[in-house]
Design a protein around this motif. Structure first.
Motif, short mmCIF file in Angstrom:
data_model
loop_
_atom_site.label_atom_id
_atom_site.label_comp_id
_atom_site.label_asym_id
_atom_site.label_seq_id
_atom_site.Cartn_x
_atom_site.Cartn_y
_atom_site.Cartn_z
N ALA A 85 0.82 -1.22 0.00
CA ALA A 85 0.00 0.00 0.00
C ALA A 85 0.85 1.27 0.00
CB ALA A 85 -0.94 0.00 1.19
N SER A 86 2.03 1.21 0.58
CA SER A 86 2.88 2.40 0.65
C SER A 86 3.80 2.56 -0.56
CB SER A 86 3.73 2.37 1.93
OG SER A 86 4.65 1.30 1.86
N GLN A 87 3.78 1.63 -1.46
CA GLN A 87 4.65 1.67 -2.64
C GLN A 87 3.91 2.30 -3.82
OE1 GLN A 87 7.84 0.71 -2.53
NE2 GLN A 87 7.75 -0.15 -0.48
N SER A 88 3.66 3.60 -3.77
CA SER A 88 2.85 4.25 -4.81
C SER A 88 3.53 4.17 -6.19
CB SER A 88 2.53 5.68 -4.43
OG SER A 88 3.71 6.41 -4.21
N TRP A 89 4.85 4.16 -6.24
CA TRP A 89 5.53 4.03 -7.51
C TRP A 89 5.19 2.69 -8.17
CZ3 TRP A 89 8.73 0.03 -8.73
CH2 TRP A 89 9.20 -0.75 -7.66
N LEU A 90 5.03 1.66 -7.32
CA LEU A 90 4.71 0.33 -7.84
C LEU A 90 3.29 0.31 -8.41
CD1 LEU A 90 5.52 -2.60 -8.27
CD2 LEU A 90 4.79 -3.07 -5.93
N HIS A 91 2.38 1.03 -7.76
CA HIS A 91 1.01 1.10 -8.29
C HIS A 91 1.01 1.76 -9.67
CE1 HIS A 91 -0.23 1.29 -3.79
NE2 HIS A 91 0.09 0.07 -4.16
N LEU A 92 1.78 2.82 -9.82
CA LEU A 92 1.87 3.50 -11.11
C LEU A 92 2.49 2.57 -12.16
CD1 LEU A 92 1.40 6.12 -12.68
CD2 LEU A 92 3.68 6.87 -11.95
N LYS A 93 3.54 1.87 -11.78
CA LYS A 93 4.17 0.93 -12.70
C LYS A 93 3.18 -0.14 -13.13
CE LYS A 93 7.26 -2.90 -13.13
NZ LYS A 93 7.78 -4.04 -12.44
N LEU A 94 2.43 -0.68 -12.18
CA LEU A 94 1.45 -1.72 -12.51
C LEU A 94 0.36 -1.18 -13.43
CD1 LEU A 94 1.17 -3.59 -9.09
CD2 LEU A 94 2.39 -4.32 -11.17
N GLY A 95 0.02 0.10 -13.28
CA GLY A 95 -0.92 0.73 -14.19
C GLY A 95 -0.39 0.73 -15.62
N PHE A 96 0.89 1.07 -15.77
CA PHE A 96 1.51 1.03 -17.10
C PHE A 96 1.60 -0.40 -17.62
CE2 PHE A 96 3.04 5.39 -16.26
CZ PHE A 96 2.69 5.97 -17.48
N VAL A 97 1.87 -1.36 -16.72
CA VAL A 97 1.93 -2.76 -17.14
C VAL A 97 0.56 -3.21 -17.64
CG1 VAL A 97 2.30 -5.14 -16.37
CG2 VAL A 97 3.91 -3.35 -15.70
N LEU A 98 -0.51 -2.80 -16.96
CA LEU A 98 -1.86 -3.12 -17.45
C LEU A 98 -2.09 -2.51 -18.84
CD1 LEU A 98 -4.11 -2.80 -14.28
CD2 LEU A 98 -3.59 -4.87 -15.58
N GLY A 99 -1.63 -1.29 -19.03
CA GLY A 99 -1.71 -0.67 -20.36
C GLY A 99 -0.94 -1.47 -21.39
N LEU A 100 0.22 -1.97 -21.00
CA LEU A 100 1.03 -2.77 -21.90
C LEU A 100 0.34 -4.09 -22.25
CD1 LEU A 100 3.80 -2.69 -23.29
CD2 LEU A 100 4.72 -3.90 -21.31
N VAL A 101 -0.31 -4.69 -21.27
CA VAL A 101 -1.08 -5.92 -21.54
C VAL A 101 -2.22 -5.60 -22.52
CG1 VAL A 101 -2.61 -7.65 -20.51
CG2 VAL A 101 -0.46 -7.06 -19.38
N GLY A 102 -2.86 -4.46 -22.34
CA GLY A 102 -3.89 -4.04 -23.29
C GLY A 102 -3.34 -3.87 -24.69
N TYR A 103 -2.16 -3.26 -24.79
CA TYR A 103 -1.48 -3.10 -26.08
C TYR A 103 -1.18 -4.46 -26.70
CZ TYR A 103 2.20 -1.59 -29.37
OH TYR A 103 2.96 -1.36 -30.49
N HIS A 104 -0.72 -5.39 -25.87
CA HIS A 104 -0.42 -6.76 -26.31
C HIS A 104 -1.66 -7.40 -26.94
CE1 HIS A 104 1.31 -10.88 -25.71
NE2 HIS A 104 0.05 -11.19 -25.51
N PHE A 105 -2.80 -7.29 -26.26
CA PHE A 105 -4.02 -7.93 -26.78
C PHE A 105 -4.61 -7.16 -27.95
CE2 PHE A 105 -3.78 -10.25 -22.76
CZ PHE A 105 -3.88 -11.53 -23.26
N TYR A 106 -4.34 -5.88 -28.04
CA TYR A 106 -4.76 -5.13 -29.23
C TYR A 106 -3.94 -5.60 -30.45
CZ TYR A 106 -6.55 -1.44 -32.16
OH TYR A 106 -7.19 -0.75 -33.17
N CYS A 107 -2.67 -5.91 -30.21
CA CYS A 107 -1.84 -6.49 -31.28
C CYS A 107 -2.44 -7.81 -31.74
CB CYS A 107 -0.41 -6.71 -30.80
SG CYS A 107 0.58 -5.21 -30.68
#
Length: 181
Positions: A85-107
Motif C-alpha cells: 500500500a505504501s509503494q505508490s511508484w509500484l502502483h503506477l508501474k502496474l498501471g503502465f503494465v496493465l496498459g502494456l497488456v492491453g497493447y499486447h491484446f490489441y496487437c
C-alpha cells in the motif's frame, strides 16, 4: 529460489516480451505495405507475414508476457506484500503494465484482422503504433528506477516530450522517404 533469481528471470522475460512488442507491429507495417506489390509477390509476402505474426505472438510473446506477470507477482508477494500500500511508484508501474497488456491484446486483435485481409490502418499509422511499446518501456523503466513523486512529475513531462519527439521522428522519416521517391 531467492528474490534476485526471480528478479533476473523477470528482467529476461520482460526483455523477450518487449522484443516481440517491438517487432510485431513492424510486421504489421510490412504486411500492410505488401498490398502495394504486384499480385504474385503480394500473395507470397502476406502469407509469410501471417505465419510470422502467428509464430511470434504465440511462441514468444504470450509465454514471455505470462512469465513476466508471474515473476513480477512473485516479487511483489515476497518483498513488498506487507508494504504494498505504501509503494505508490509500484502502483503506477502496474498501471503502465496493465496498459502494456492491453497493447499486447490489441496487437492480437490486429493479427486476426490481418489474417482476414482487413487493413484498417495505413503503413504510416502502423509505424506510429509501433512506437507505443517504446513509450511504455520508457515510462516503466523510469518509474522503477526513480521511485519518487517529484521525479514522476518530471518523468511524465519527459514522457510526453519523448512521445512527441518519437512520433515527430516517424513523420520526418516518412517525409524524407516521400521526397526520395
Amino acid at each position: 529460489m531467492e528474490y534476485n533469481h526471480i528478479k533476473a528471470i523477470h528482467i529476461i522475460f520482460v526483455t523477450s516480451w518487449f522484443a516481440g512488442l517491438f517487432y510485431l507491429p513492424r510486421l504489421f507495417v510490412y504486411h500492410t505495405e505488401a498490398n502495394q506489390k504486384p499480385e504474385a509477390e503480394r500473395q507470397i509476402l502476406q502469407k509469410e507475414y501471417k505465419r510470422m505474426q502467428k509464430v511470434l505472438f504465440n511462441a514468444i510473446m504470450v509465454p514471455a508476457m505470462w512469465l513476466t506477470i508471474i515473476t513480477g507477482a512473485t516479487m511483489i508477494y515476497w518483498l513488498w506484500w506487507d508494504s504494498f500500500a505504501s509503494q505508490s511508484w509500484l502502483h503506477l508501474k502496474l498501471g503502465f503494465v496493465l496498459g502494456l497488456v492491453g497493447y499486447h491484446f490489441y496487437c492480437r486483435k490486429l493479427i486476426f484482422e490481418l489474417r482476414e485481409d482487413k487493413f484498417r490502418f495505413t503503413g504510416f499509422q502502423l509505424r506510429l503504433f509501433n512506437e507505443v511499446a517504446t513509450i511504455f518501456l520508457f515510462a516503466i523503466v523510469f518509474i522503477v528506477v526513480l521511485k519518487n513523486t517529484v521525479d514522476w512529475i518530471w518523468g511524465i513531462i519527459g514522457l510526453i516530450v519523448f512521445a512527441v519527439l518519437i512520433m515527430s521522428a516517424v513523420r520526418i522519416v516518412k517525409s524524407i522517404r516521400e521526397k526520395k521517391t
